[in-house]
Design a protein around this motif. Structure first.
Motif, PDB file in Angstrom:
ATOM      1  N   ASP A   1       0.928  -1.245   0.317  1.00 14.09           N
ATOM      2  CA  ASP A   1       0.056  -0.301  -0.085  1.00 14.09           C
ATOM      3  C   ASP A   1       1.144   1.392   0.435  1.00 14.09           C
ATOM      4  OD1 ASP A   1      -1.867  -1.774  -0.128  1.00 14.09           O
ATOM      5  OD2 ASP A   1      -2.700  -1.262   2.255  1.00 14.09           O
ATOM      6  N   GLU A   2       1.775   0.971  -0.940  1.00 16.88           N
ATOM      7  CA  GLU A   2       2.529   2.493  -0.946  1.00 16.88           C
ATOM      8  C   GLU A   2       1.766   3.359  -2.020  1.00 16.88           C
ATOM      9  OE1 GLU A   2       7.358   2.117  -0.793  1.00 16.88           O
ATOM     10  OE2 GLU A   2       6.986   0.363   0.391  1.00 16.88           O
ATOM     11  N   MET A   3       2.277   4.504  -1.248  1.00 19.75           N
ATOM     12  CA  MET A   3       2.271   5.708  -2.414  1.00 19.75           C
ATOM     13  C   MET A   3       3.153   5.917  -3.301  1.00 19.75           C
ATOM     14  SD  MET A   3       0.506   8.718  -0.243  1.00 19.75           S
ATOM     15  CE  MET A   3       1.580   7.764   0.983  1.00 19.75           C
ATOM     16  N   PRO A   4       2.565   6.361  -4.923  1.00 18.21           N
ATOM     17  CA  PRO A   4       4.226   6.312  -5.948  1.00 18.21           C
ATOM     18  C   PRO A   4       4.506   8.060  -4.655  1.00 18.21           C
ATOM     19  CG  PRO A   4       1.740   7.229  -6.859  1.00 18.21           C
ATOM     20  CD  PRO A   4       1.538   6.663  -4.605  1.00 18.21           C
ATOM     21  N   SER A   5       5.904   7.771  -5.875  1.00 16.77           N
ATOM     22  CA  SER A   5       6.878   8.580  -5.437  1.00 16.77           C
ATOM     23  C   SER A   5       6.585   9.969  -6.624  1.00 16.77           C
ATOM     24  CB  SER A   5       7.814   8.496  -5.412  1.00 16.77           C
ATOM     25  OG  SER A   5       8.399   7.678  -6.226  1.00 16.77           O
ATOM     26  N   GLY A   6       5.498  10.119  -7.150  1.00 15.29           N
ATOM     27  CA  GLY A   6       5.458  11.280  -7.955  1.00 15.29           C
ATOM     28  C   GLY A   6       4.847  12.570  -7.956  1.00 15.29           C
ATOM     29  N   PRO A   7       4.537  12.907  -8.290  1.00 16.76           N
ATOM     30  CA  PRO A   7       3.821  14.759  -7.482  1.00 16.76           C
ATOM     31  C   PRO A   7       2.815  14.297  -6.613  1.00 16.76           C
ATOM     32  CG  PRO A   7       3.198  14.142  -9.985  1.00 16.76           C
ATOM     33  CD  PRO A   7       4.408  13.360  -9.468  1.00 16.76           C
ATOM     34  N   LEU A   8       3.143  15.894  -5.589  1.00 18.66           N
ATOM     35  CA  LEU A   8       1.818  15.119  -4.523  1.00 18.66           C
ATOM     36  C   LEU A   8       0.620  15.930  -4.834  1.00 18.66           C
ATOM     37  CD1 LEU A   8       3.972  16.954  -2.000  1.00 18.66           C
ATOM     38  CD2 LEU A   8       3.894  14.434  -2.243  1.00 18.66           C
ATOM     39  N   GLY A  76       5.883   7.998   0.147  1.00 13.36           N
ATOM     40  CA  GLY A  76       5.793   6.575  -0.069  1.00 13.36           C
ATOM     41  C   GLY A  76       7.164   5.986  -0.489  1.00 13.36           C
ATOM     42  N   ARG A  77       7.535   7.310  -0.511  1.00 10.66           N
ATOM     43  CA  ARG A  77       9.491   6.520  -1.185  1.00 10.66           C
ATOM     44  C   ARG A  77      10.210   5.730  -0.089  1.00 10.66           C
ATOM     45  NH1 ARG A  77      11.229  13.028  -2.444  1.00 10.66           N
ATOM     46  NH2 ARG A  77      10.932  12.653  -4.532  1.00 10.66           N
ATOM     47  N   TRP A 141      14.494  14.402   5.280  1.00 10.82           N
ATOM     48  CA  TRP A 141      14.479  14.967   3.703  1.00 10.82           C
ATOM     49  C   TRP A 141      14.925  14.252   2.107  1.00 10.82           C
ATOM     50  CZ3 TRP A 141      10.805  18.825   2.898  1.00 10.82           C
ATOM     51  CH2 TRP A 141      10.642  19.289   1.876  1.00 10.82           C
ATOM     52  N   PRO A 142      13.549  13.519   1.950  1.00  6.89           N
ATOM     53  CA  PRO A 142      13.828  12.764   1.040  1.00  6.89           C
ATOM     54  C   PRO A 142      15.147  13.753  -0.403  1.00  6.89           C
ATOM     55  CG  PRO A 142      11.722  14.088   0.059  1.00  6.89           C
ATOM     56  CD  PRO A 142      12.083  14.438   1.227  1.00  6.89           C
ATOM     57  N   ARG A 143      16.015  13.025  -0.927  1.00  6.91           N
ATOM     58  CA  ARG A 143      16.709  13.329  -1.273  1.00  6.91           C
ATOM     59  C   ARG A 143      16.753  13.332  -3.291  1.00  6.91           C
ATOM     60  NH1 ARG A 143      22.195  10.380  -1.134  1.00  6.91           N
ATOM     61  NH2 ARG A 143      23.575  12.338  -0.476  1.00  6.91           N
ATOM     62  N   THR A 144      16.864  14.164  -3.981  1.00 11.79           N
ATOM     63  CA  THR A 144      16.255  14.292  -5.085  1.00 11.79           C
ATOM     64  C   THR A 144      17.153  13.907  -5.895  1.00 11.79           C
ATOM     65  OG1 THR A 144      18.031  16.417  -5.550  1.00 11.79           O
ATOM     66  CG2 THR A 144      14.853  17.246  -4.598  1.00 11.79           C
ATOM     67  N   PRO A 145      16.076  13.104  -7.277  1.00 11.72           N
ATOM     68  CA  PRO A 145      17.296  12.036  -7.733  1.00 11.72           C
ATOM     69  C   PRO A 145      18.104  12.443  -8.356  1.00 11.72           C
ATOM     70  CG  PRO A 145      14.818  11.780  -8.570  1.00 11.72           C
ATOM     71  CD  PRO A 145      14.583  12.919  -7.061  1.00 11.72           C
ATOM     72  N   LYS A 146      19.043  12.322  -8.872  1.00  6.10           N
ATOM     73  CA  LYS A 146      20.386  12.518  -9.970  1.00  6.10           C
ATOM     74  C   LYS A 146      20.165  12.637 -10.914  1.00  6.10           C
ATOM     75  CE  LYS A 146      23.843  12.242  -7.158  1.00  6.10           C
ATOM     76  NZ  LYS A 146      25.408  11.539  -6.513  1.00  6.10           N
TER      77      LYS A 146
END
Length: 153
Positions: A1-8, A76-77, A141-146
């Motif tokens: 039941d994880e949320m996607p890691s797309g836009p909020l 959800g990351r 805080w989540p890291r932004t992907p390179k």
């Protein structure tokens, strides 16, 4: 039941605002606890148990609101080691702050009841705890992907 890691979503943004409002309320409670004369509530020349409790509740609200807001932003990351360390540092900072603040009440301070004294070592412990919690929030805080670079031919 994880949320996607797309836009909020709009709902997630609304919840983030609610949690940040809780953090701001916590800052106000913390400031009133540290300096009650700002709202004309300073009724004593010394720092007492109620005053210490007020600033600890404020600090707890700040960290809870900030943690929950960042949790929504994480979207959800999966938890990395960095994020796991961050969550533990947030909690450790709160424990250090509370223990330092209430040292005399817990009989680990240098003064005995009823002559409680909030001294420089306790101030240092409170500040150290707050800094630990803030470092924990930064690590959580989540890291932004390179950005991926296109492969050259």
């Amino acid at each position: 039941d994880e949320m996607p890691s797309g836009p909020l979503t709009k709902r997630q943004i609304r919840w983030t605002r609610h949690w940040l409002a809780l953090a701001v309320i916590g800052v106000l409670v913390f400031v009133i606890g540290i300096s009650p004369d700002l709202v004309r509530m300073d009724r004593s020349r010394v720092i007492g148990f109620i005053q210490m409790g007020v600033w600890l509740v404020g600090l707890g609200l700040v960290m809870l609101g900030a943690f929950l807001a960042v949790r929504v932003v994480r979207n959800g990351r999966p938890m990395s080691l960095r994020a796991e360390i961050g969550t533990r540092l947030i909690a450790t900072g709160l424990v250090v702050s509370a223990t330092s603040t209430l040292a005399d009440f817990l009989s680990i301070g240098s003064h005995r009841l009823p002559w409680v004294y909030f001294g420089p070592l306790q101030v240092g412990g409170l500040v150290t705890g707050v800094v630990l919690s803030l470092i924990g929030l930064v690590l959580y805080w989540p890291r932004t992907p390179k950005p991926t670079e296109p492969e050259s031919a």
